[in-house]
Design an enzyme around this catalytic site. Structure first.
Site, PDB file in Angstrom:
ATOM      1  N   ASP A  35       0.851  -1.196   0.000  1.00 35.98           N
ATOM      2  CA  ASP A  35       0.000   0.000   0.000  1.00 35.98           C
ATOM      3  C   ASP A  35       0.886   1.245   0.000  1.00 35.98           C
ATOM      4  OD1 ASP A  35      -3.215   0.546   1.009  1.00 35.98           O
ATOM      5  OD2 ASP A  35      -1.786   2.208   1.094  1.00 35.98           O
ATOM      6  N   ILE A  36       0.492   2.249  -0.774  1.00 40.56           N
ATOM      7  CA  ILE A  36       1.292   3.470  -0.893  1.00 40.56           C
ATOM      8  C   ILE A  36       1.265   4.280   0.408  1.00 40.56           C
ATOM      9  CG2 ILE A  36      -0.513   5.071  -1.735  1.00 40.56           C
ATOM     10  CD1 ILE A  36       1.514   5.896  -3.940  1.00 40.56           C
ATOM     11  N   ASN A  92     -12.996  -3.296   1.922  1.00 38.91           N
ATOM     12  CA  ASN A  92     -14.048  -2.287   1.970  1.00 38.91           C
ATOM     13  C   ASN A  92     -14.867  -2.329   0.684  1.00 38.91           C
ATOM     14  OD1 ASN A  92     -13.163  -1.149   4.494  1.00 38.91           O
ATOM     15  ND2 ASN A  92     -11.454  -0.227   3.378  1.00 38.91           N
ATOM     16  N   GLU A 100     -12.193   3.469  -1.461  1.00 37.28           N
ATOM     17  CA  GLU A 100     -11.638   4.543  -2.298  1.00 37.28           C
ATOM     18  C   GLU A 100     -11.387   4.084  -3.723  1.00 37.28           C
ATOM     19  OE1 GLU A 100      -8.072   6.091  -0.545  1.00 37.28           O
ATOM     20  OE2 GLU A 100      -9.010   6.262   1.427  1.00 37.28           O
ATOM     21  N   VAL A 101     -10.923   2.862  -3.876  1.00 37.37           N
ATOM     22  CA  VAL A 101     -10.552   2.376  -5.207  1.00 37.37           C
ATOM     23  C   VAL A 101     -11.541   1.278  -5.618  1.00 37.37           C
ATOM     24  CG1 VAL A 101      -8.739   1.349  -6.607  1.00 37.37           C
ATOM     25  CG2 VAL A 101      -8.121   2.880  -4.725  1.00 37.37           C
ATOM     26  N   HIS A 105     -10.079  -5.293  -3.512  1.00 34.94           N
ATOM     27  CA  HIS A 105      -8.762  -5.507  -2.906  1.00 34.94           C
ATOM     28  C   HIS A 105      -8.927  -5.952  -1.466  1.00 34.94           C
ATOM     29  CE1 HIS A 105      -9.916  -1.242  -2.677  1.00 34.94           C
ATOM     30  NE2 HIS A 105      -9.298  -1.171  -1.507  1.00 34.94           N
ATOM     31  N   HIS A 107      -6.927  -5.733   2.045  1.00 36.68           N
ATOM     32  CA  HIS A 107      -5.813  -5.170   2.792  1.00 36.68           C
ATOM     33  C   HIS A 107      -5.315  -6.276   3.720  1.00 36.68           C
ATOM     34  CE1 HIS A 107      -6.923  -0.771   2.154  1.00 36.68           C
ATOM     35  NE2 HIS A 107      -8.081  -1.350   1.876  1.00 36.68           N
TER      36      HIS A 107
HETATM   37  P1  5GP Z   1      -9.865   1.396   0.145  1.00 40.04           P
HETATM   38  O1  5GP Z   1     -10.233   2.613   0.937  1.00 40.04           O
HETATM   39  O2  5GP Z   1     -10.398   1.477  -1.270  1.00 40.04           O
HETATM   40  O3  5GP Z   1     -10.230   0.127   0.842  1.00 40.04           O
HETATM   41  O4  5GP Z   1      -8.287   1.363   0.078  1.00 40.04           O
HETATM   42  C1  5GP Z   1      -7.545   1.855  -0.997  1.00 40.04           C
HETATM   43  C2  5GP Z   1      -6.076   1.751  -0.632  1.00 40.04           C
HETATM   44  O5  5GP Z   1      -5.323   1.945  -1.806  1.00 40.04           O
HETATM   45  C3  5GP Z   1      -5.608   2.783   0.391  1.00 40.04           C
HETATM   46  O6  5GP Z   1      -5.063   2.116   1.524  1.00 40.04           O
HETATM   47  C4  5GP Z   1      -4.567   3.603  -0.366  1.00 40.04           C
HETATM   48  O7  5GP Z   1      -3.469   3.973   0.445  1.00 40.04           O
HETATM   49  C5  5GP Z   1      -4.160   2.644  -1.483  1.00 40.04           C
HETATM   50  N1  5GP Z   1      -3.722   3.299  -2.704  1.00 40.04           N
HETATM   51  C6  5GP Z   1      -4.349   4.308  -3.353  1.00 40.04           C
HETATM   52  N2  5GP Z   1      -3.674   4.649  -4.462  1.00 40.04           N
HETATM   53  C7  5GP Z   1      -2.609   3.818  -4.521  1.00 40.04           C
HETATM   54  C8  5GP Z   1      -1.534   3.681  -5.464  1.00 40.04           C
HETATM   55  O8  5GP Z   1      -1.432   4.384  -6.471  1.00 40.04           O
HETATM   56  N3  5GP Z   1      -0.606   2.723  -5.185  1.00 40.04           N
HETATM   57  C9  5GP Z   1      -0.691   1.918  -4.078  1.00 40.04           C
HETATM   58  N4  5GP Z   1       0.266   1.008  -3.916  1.00 40.04           N
HETATM   59  N5  5GP Z   1      -1.693   2.026  -3.192  1.00 40.04           N
HETATM   60  C10 5GP Z   1      -2.638   2.967  -3.408  1.00 40.04           C
END
Ligand code: 5GP
Length: 121
Positions: A35-36, A92, A100-101, A105, A107
């Site tokens: 994760d970034i 999520n 967010e994405v 995925h 985590h």
């Molecule tokens: P969500 O809120 O969708 O469950 O989590 C999305 C995750 O993707 C977050 O923890 C965020 O830090 C990670 N993330 C967002 N953009 C990028 C990216 O460009 N590269 C990587 N490696 N992680 C990302």
């Protein structure tokens, strides 16, 4: 419900090689990368290679080999990173969970005591 996959999401771009990532594990059906913005010493995102928005989308429509490949990838990640002390897997989905994405995925988070999973309301 119906699911619409947006192929312009960040993880789709990572899968196409348009955005770099720190790969932890890759197989026919899954990619795992750091994760970034990590929430713990271990914070790996495991994604299926197919176009699935969320866990319910995947579990309802993915083929058996995709499901096995994705779950096995989680197992491989747990062999590669240090989660002997324990870990948490979170996925999520949609607004209430603050996804967010919009590409499924997991985590995989660990490497320190994580505390309770949710604050009770
Ligand atoms: P969500 O809120 O969708 O469950 O989590 C999305 C995750 O993707 C977050 O923890 C965020 O830090 C990670 N993330 C967002 N953009 C990028 C990216 O460009 N590269 C990587 N490696 N992680 C990302």
């Amino acid at each position: 419900m119906s699911f619409e996959y947006d192929d312009q999401n960040i993880f789709a771009k990572i899968l196409r090689g348009e955005i770099p990532n720190q790969t932890v594990f890759e197989s026919e059906h899954a990619l795992a990368f750091n994760d970034i913005n990590p929430a713990a010493p271990v914070h790996v995102l495991v994604i299926p290679k197919g176009p699935y928005v969320s866990m319910d989308h995947f579990c309802q429509q993915a083929k058996a080999d995709e499901i096995e490949g994705f779950m096995r990838a989680v197992g491989e990640v747990c062999k590669i990173v240090d989660v002997e002390g324990g870990f948490r897997v979170i996925s999520n989905a949609r607004e209430d969970a603050v996804q967010e994405v919009p590409h499924l995925h997991f985590h995989v988070i660990g490497g320190r005591p994580l505390g309770p999973i949710l604050t009770k309301v």
